[in-house]
Design a protein around this motif. Structure first.
Motif, PDB file in Angstrom:
ATOM      1  N   CYS A 142       0.832  -1.202   0.000  1.00 18.62           N
ATOM      2  CA  CYS A 142       0.000   0.000   0.000  1.00 18.62           C
ATOM      3  C   CYS A 142       0.868   1.255   0.000  1.00 18.62           C
ATOM      4  CB  CYS A 142      -0.891  -0.036   1.236  1.00 18.62           C
ATOM      5  SG  CYS A 142      -2.008   1.354   1.375  1.00 18.62           S
ATOM      6  N   ALA A 144      -0.144   4.236   0.987  1.00 20.00           N
ATOM      7  CA  ALA A 144      -0.441   5.164   2.084  1.00 20.00           C
ATOM      8  C   ALA A 144       0.766   5.182   3.019  1.00 20.00           C
ATOM      9  CB  ALA A 144      -1.692   4.716   2.824  1.00 20.00           C
ATOM     10  N   CYS A 147       0.885   2.975   6.154  1.00 22.09           N
ATOM     11  CA  CYS A 147       0.227   1.669   6.041  1.00 22.09           C
ATOM     12  C   CYS A 147       1.209   0.585   5.622  1.00 22.09           C
ATOM     13  CB  CYS A 147      -0.940   1.753   5.063  1.00 22.09           C
ATOM     14  SG  CYS A 147      -1.758   0.181   4.841  1.00 22.09           S
ATOM     15  N   CYS A 163      -4.127  -0.670  -0.173  1.00 29.25           N
ATOM     16  CA  CYS A 163      -4.486  -2.016   0.248  1.00 29.25           C
ATOM     17  C   CYS A 163      -5.998  -2.204   0.241  1.00 29.25           C
ATOM     18  CB  CYS A 163      -3.932  -2.304   1.637  1.00 29.25           C
ATOM     19  SG  CYS A 163      -4.582  -1.252   2.929  1.00 29.25           S
ATOM     20  N   CYS A 168      -7.621   3.132   3.288  1.00 29.87           N
ATOM     21  CA  CYS A 168      -6.440   3.900   2.888  1.00 29.87           C
ATOM     22  C   CYS A 168      -6.716   4.831   1.708  1.00 29.87           C
ATOM     23  CB  CYS A 168      -5.296   2.957   2.540  1.00 29.87           C
ATOM     24  SG  CYS A 168      -4.500   2.328   4.016  1.00 29.87           S
TER      25      CYS A 168
END
Ligand SMILES: [Zn+2]
Ligand SMILES: [Zn+2]
Length: 186
Positions: A142, A144, A147, A163, A168
């Motif tokens: 991911c 982010a 994350c 994800c 996210c």
């Protein structure tokens, strides 16, 4: 690329497994004990696994670390080396099966394999096919910033960045939207 029912299950299992790993040493482990591992095995319908022990738990955590490295690998050659190690250590017995009404597909785990070897063999082969298909970049993490969870991007144009778009992706879209509004207002 062709993604059979079993491949899809193996991908879901390996992603969930990797995402049980604690992000750092202070974070709790998503597989804290044998009961949690038993739940994992049941919810992912990993077949032919007997009663689980502490030994299985530590073996699965070891395999998890290697799978995590596959999702973080900078290039296909590194991922291939890791997958080769996983599969070689597990030992495989490829065989065709049409169990439970599914079409013919291949199982890789050896008869009587431990749960760790089962995961290493079948999830390892599922990931191997991505390398073979030149699709290794679909195994990713991911974007982010806080994350970094693992996921498999099965979108047509490999455009998935987060994800889980409900958490996210949304969170970042909202942040970007607010930033744009602020800019426009300022
Ligand atoms: Zn199967
Ligand atoms: Zn995420």
């Amino acid at each position: 690329m062709l993604i059979t029912h079993d491949t899809r299950c193996a991908l879901e299992a390996v992603v969930d497994l990797v995402n049980t790993a604690p992000e750092d040493e202070s974070a709790p482990d998503g597989l804290p004990d044998v009961a949690a591992l038993t739940d994992f095995v049941r919810s992912h319908q990993i077949s032919d696994v007997g009663t689980l022990s502490e030994f299985d738990l530590s073996a699965v955590r070891k395999v998890r670390g290697r799978f995590a490295a596959v999702f973080s690998a900078a290039e296909a050659r590194i991922a291939a080396g890791l997958i080769n190690e996983l599969i070689a250590a597990a030992g495989t017995t490829p065989r065709l099966t049409d169990h439970d009404g599914y079409d013919w597909h291949v199982h890789y785990f050896a008869p009587g394999a431990s749960v760790a070897d089962h995961l290493a063999a079948d999830c390892g082969m599922a990931l191997a096919f991505f390398v073979v298909a030149g699709e290794r970049e679909r195994l990713r993490r991911c974007e982010a910033p806080d994350c970094r969870r693992a996921f498999v991007d099965l979108s047509r144009n490999r455009s998935r960045r987060y994800c889980d778009s409900r958490t996210c992706g949304n969170r970042l879209h909202v942040a970007a939207y607010r930033a744009r509004r602020k800019e426009a207002a300022g």
